[in-house]
Write a protein that holds these residues in place. Structure first.
Motif, PDB file in Angstrom:
ATOM      1  N   GLY A   5       0.816  -1.210   0.000  1.00  0.00           N
ATOM      2  CA  GLY A   5       0.000   0.000   0.000  1.00  0.00           C
ATOM      3  C   GLY A   5       0.849   1.258   0.000  1.00  0.00           C
ATOM      4  O   GLY A   5       0.525   2.244  -0.660  1.00  0.00           O
ATOM      5  N   ARG A   6       1.942   1.233   0.685  1.00  0.00           N
ATOM      6  CA  ARG A   6       2.832   2.395   0.744  1.00  0.00           C
ATOM      7  C   ARG A   6       3.503   2.627  -0.607  1.00  0.00           C
ATOM      8  O   ARG A   6       3.673   3.765  -1.034  1.00  0.00           O
ATOM      9  CB  ARG A   6       3.878   2.198   1.834  1.00  0.00           C
ATOM     10  CG  ARG A   6       3.252   2.190   3.226  1.00  0.00           C
ATOM     11  CD  ARG A   6       4.241   1.834   4.294  1.00  0.00           C
ATOM     12  NE  ARG A   6       5.254   2.858   4.415  1.00  0.00           N
ATOM     13  CZ  ARG A   6       6.374   2.710   5.095  1.00  0.00           C
ATOM     14  NH1 ARG A   6       6.641   1.585   5.699  1.00  0.00           N
ATOM     15  NH2 ARG A   6       7.249   3.689   5.168  1.00  0.00           N
ATOM     16  N   ILE A   7       3.865   1.563  -1.281  1.00  0.00           N
ATOM     17  CA  ILE A   7       4.495   1.696  -2.602  1.00  0.00           C
ATOM     18  C   ILE A   7       3.494   2.248  -3.607  1.00  0.00           C
ATOM     19  O   ILE A   7       3.820   3.127  -4.406  1.00  0.00           O
ATOM     20  CB  ILE A   7       5.070   0.334  -3.069  1.00  0.00           C
ATOM     21  CG1 ILE A   7       6.236  -0.055  -2.165  1.00  0.00           C
ATOM     22  CG2 ILE A   7       5.506   0.391  -4.518  1.00  0.00           C
ATOM     23  CD1 ILE A   7       6.713  -1.471  -2.342  1.00  0.00           C
ATOM     24  N   ASP A   8       2.258   1.762  -3.560  1.00  0.00           N
ATOM     25  CA  ASP A   8       1.224   2.270  -4.461  1.00  0.00           C
ATOM     26  C   ASP A   8       0.970   3.748  -4.227  1.00  0.00           C
ATOM     27  O   ASP A   8       0.803   4.521  -5.180  1.00  0.00           O
ATOM     28  CB  ASP A   8      -0.075   1.481  -4.281  1.00  0.00           C
ATOM     29  CG  ASP A   8       0.042   0.054  -4.780  1.00  0.00           C
ATOM     30  OD1 ASP A   8       0.952  -0.211  -5.596  1.00  0.00           O
ATOM     31  OD2 ASP A   8      -0.753  -0.793  -4.336  1.00  0.00           O
ATOM     32  N   LYS A   9       0.931   4.175  -2.979  1.00  0.00           N
ATOM     33  CA  LYS A   9       0.731   5.588  -2.671  1.00  0.00           C
ATOM     34  C   LYS A   9       1.876   6.426  -3.220  1.00  0.00           C
ATOM     35  O   LYS A   9       1.667   7.510  -3.762  1.00  0.00           O
ATOM     36  CB  LYS A   9       0.632   5.791  -1.162  1.00  0.00           C
ATOM     37  CG  LYS A   9      -0.674   5.344  -0.547  1.00  0.00           C
ATOM     38  CD  LYS A   9      -0.664   5.593   0.937  1.00  0.00           C
ATOM     39  CE  LYS A   9      -1.842   4.963   1.618  1.00  0.00           C
ATOM     40  NZ  LYS A   9      -1.801   5.153   3.071  1.00  0.00           N
ATOM     41  N   PHE A  10       3.097   5.923  -3.083  1.00  0.00           N
ATOM     42  CA  PHE A  10       4.265   6.636  -3.595  1.00  0.00           C
ATOM     43  C   PHE A  10       4.193   6.790  -5.107  1.00  0.00           C
ATOM     44  O   PHE A  10       4.410   7.886  -5.636  1.00  0.00           O
ATOM     45  CB  PHE A  10       5.546   5.893  -3.177  1.00  0.00           C
ATOM     46  CG  PHE A  10       6.796   6.516  -3.713  1.00  0.00           C
ATOM     47  CD1 PHE A  10       7.378   7.593  -3.060  1.00  0.00           C
ATOM     48  CD2 PHE A  10       7.409   6.044  -4.862  1.00  0.00           C
ATOM     49  CE1 PHE A  10       8.541   8.169  -3.528  1.00  0.00           C
ATOM     50  CE2 PHE A  10       8.569   6.622  -5.354  1.00  0.00           C
ATOM     51  CZ  PHE A  10       9.138   7.690  -4.675  1.00  0.00           C
ATOM     52  N   LYS A  11       3.884   5.711  -5.788  1.00  0.00           N
ATOM     53  CA  LYS A  11       3.789   5.756  -7.252  1.00  0.00           C
ATOM     54  C   LYS A  11       2.677   6.690  -7.718  1.00  0.00           C
ATOM     55  O   LYS A  11       2.840   7.437  -8.676  1.00  0.00           O
ATOM     56  CB  LYS A  11       3.564   4.358  -7.823  1.00  0.00           C
ATOM     57  CG  LYS A  11       4.793   3.482  -7.740  1.00  0.00           C
ATOM     58  CD  LYS A  11       4.549   2.110  -8.325  1.00  0.00           C
ATOM     59  CE  LYS A  11       5.782   1.251  -8.265  1.00  0.00           C
ATOM     60  NZ  LYS A  11       5.554  -0.109  -8.769  1.00  0.00           N
ATOM     61  N   LYS A  12       1.556   6.649  -7.030  1.00  0.00           N
ATOM     62  CA  LYS A  12       0.431   7.507  -7.393  1.00  0.00           C
ATOM     63  C   LYS A  12       0.795   8.982  -7.181  1.00  0.00           C
ATOM     64  O   LYS A  12       0.490   9.851  -7.988  1.00  0.00           O
ATOM     65  CB  LYS A  12      -0.798   7.168  -6.569  1.00  0.00           C
ATOM     66  CG  LYS A  12      -2.022   7.977  -6.946  1.00  0.00           C
ATOM     67  CD  LYS A  12      -3.165   7.747  -5.982  1.00  0.00           C
ATOM     68  CE  LYS A  12      -3.955   6.531  -6.389  1.00  0.00           C
ATOM     69  NZ  LYS A  12      -5.166   6.346  -5.569  1.00  0.00           N
ATOM     70  N   LYS A  13       1.480   9.272  -6.110  1.00  0.00           N
ATOM     71  CA  LYS A  13       1.853  10.641  -5.767  1.00  0.00           C
ATOM     72  C   LYS A  13       2.820  11.240  -6.778  1.00  0.00           C
ATOM     73  O   LYS A  13       2.681  12.390  -7.198  1.00  0.00           O
ATOM     74  CB  LYS A  13       2.481  10.672  -4.366  1.00  0.00           C
ATOM     75  CG  LYS A  13       2.877  12.039  -3.895  1.00  0.00           C
ATOM     76  CD  LYS A  13       3.426  11.979  -2.486  1.00  0.00           C
ATOM     77  CE  LYS A  13       3.827  13.337  -1.977  1.00  0.00           C
ATOM     78  NZ  LYS A  13       4.378  13.277  -0.621  1.00  0.00           N
ATOM     79  N   TYR A  14       3.805  10.455  -7.208  1.00  0.00           N
ATOM     80  CA  TYR A  14       4.828  10.972  -8.110  1.00  0.00           C
ATOM     81  C   TYR A  14       4.601  10.625  -9.565  1.00  0.00           C
ATOM     82  O   TYR A  14       5.396  10.988 -10.422  1.00  0.00           O
ATOM     83  CB  TYR A  14       6.214  10.494  -7.646  1.00  0.00           C
ATOM     84  CG  TYR A  14       6.607  11.153  -6.343  1.00  0.00           C
ATOM     85  CD1 TYR A  14       7.015  12.484  -6.320  1.00  0.00           C
ATOM     86  CD2 TYR A  14       6.528  10.466  -5.136  1.00  0.00           C
ATOM     87  CE1 TYR A  14       7.355  13.115  -5.126  1.00  0.00           C
ATOM     88  CE2 TYR A  14       6.873  11.081  -3.953  1.00  0.00           C
ATOM     89  CZ  TYR A  14       7.276  12.407  -3.949  1.00  0.00           C
ATOM     90  OH  TYR A  14       7.609  13.018  -2.771  1.00  0.00           O
ATOM     91  N   ALA A  15       3.508   9.955  -9.903  1.00  0.00           N
ATOM     92  CA  ALA A  15       3.190   9.648 -11.302  1.00  0.00           C
ATOM     93  C   ALA A  15       2.744  10.909 -12.040  1.00  0.00           C
ATOM     94  O   ALA A  15       2.870  10.988 -13.253  1.00  0.00           O
ATOM     95  CB  ALA A  15       2.112   8.581 -11.373  1.00  0.00           C
ATOM     96  N   LYS A  16       2.221  11.878 -11.344  1.00  0.00           N
ATOM     97  CA  LYS A  16       1.725  13.106 -11.972  1.00  0.00           C
ATOM     98  C   LYS A  16       2.854  13.979 -12.496  1.00  0.00           C
ATOM     99  O   LYS A  16       2.654  14.764 -13.388  1.00  0.00           O
ATOM    100  CB  LYS A  16       0.913  13.907 -10.941  1.00  0.00           C
ATOM    101  CG  LYS A  16      -0.320  13.167 -10.471  1.00  0.00           C
ATOM    102  CD  LYS A  16      -1.030  13.920  -9.371  1.00  0.00           C
ATOM    103  CE  LYS A  16      -2.173  13.102  -8.790  1.00  0.00           C
ATOM    104  NZ  LYS A  16      -2.768  13.759  -7.633  1.00  0.00           N
ATOM    105  N   LYS A  17       4.032  13.851 -11.955  1.00  0.00           N
ATOM    106  CA  LYS A  17       5.151  14.742 -12.332  1.00  0.00           C
ATOM    107  C   LYS A  17       5.910  14.234 -13.490  1.00  0.00           C
ATOM    108  O   LYS A  17       6.121  13.199 -13.875  1.00  0.00           O
ATOM    109  CB  LYS A  17       6.070  14.944 -11.153  1.00  0.00           C
ATOM    110  CG  LYS A  17       5.389  15.718 -10.053  1.00  0.00           C
ATOM    111  CD  LYS A  17       6.348  15.984  -8.922  1.00  0.00           C
ATOM    112  CE  LYS A  17       5.622  16.785  -7.852  1.00  0.00           C
ATOM    113  NZ  LYS A  17       6.437  17.171  -6.791  1.00  0.00           N
TER     114      LYS A  17
END
Length: 82
Positions: free
Chosen positions: A70-82
């Motif tokens: 879950g933490r990895i998914d949150k990280f990817k989602k957060k920085y996928a926009k940039k």
């Protein structure tokens, strides 16, 4: 074993886990100003511990599992926009 590298001041000391009240007698060089009367009727120096093997989650089997996926998914989602 090398001679002269180990302390010669080993003595019996009572270690007390303050989180659950468990105490055990062992040999140590740890310094203490407090003493406690042990089960055998003798008085020994007391060393207070915050945590020991009787209360540590790793040794008691009460580990808290961390949701790393879950933490990895949150990280990817957060920085996928940039």
């Amino acid at each position: 074993m090398k001679q002269g590298i180990h302390p010669a001041s080993y003595r019996y000391v009572v270690f007390k886990d303050m989180s659950n009240g468990t105490a055990f007698l062992s040999r140590s060089t740890a310094a203490s100003k407090e003493t406690i009367k042990w089960e055998d009727g003798n008085e020994y120096p007391l060393v207070k511990l915050e945590i020991s093997s009787t209360s540590h989650p790793f040794f008691t089997g009460k580990n808290v599992l961390v949701d790393t996926a879950g933490r990895i998914d949150k990280f990817k989602k957060k920085y996928a926009k940039k």
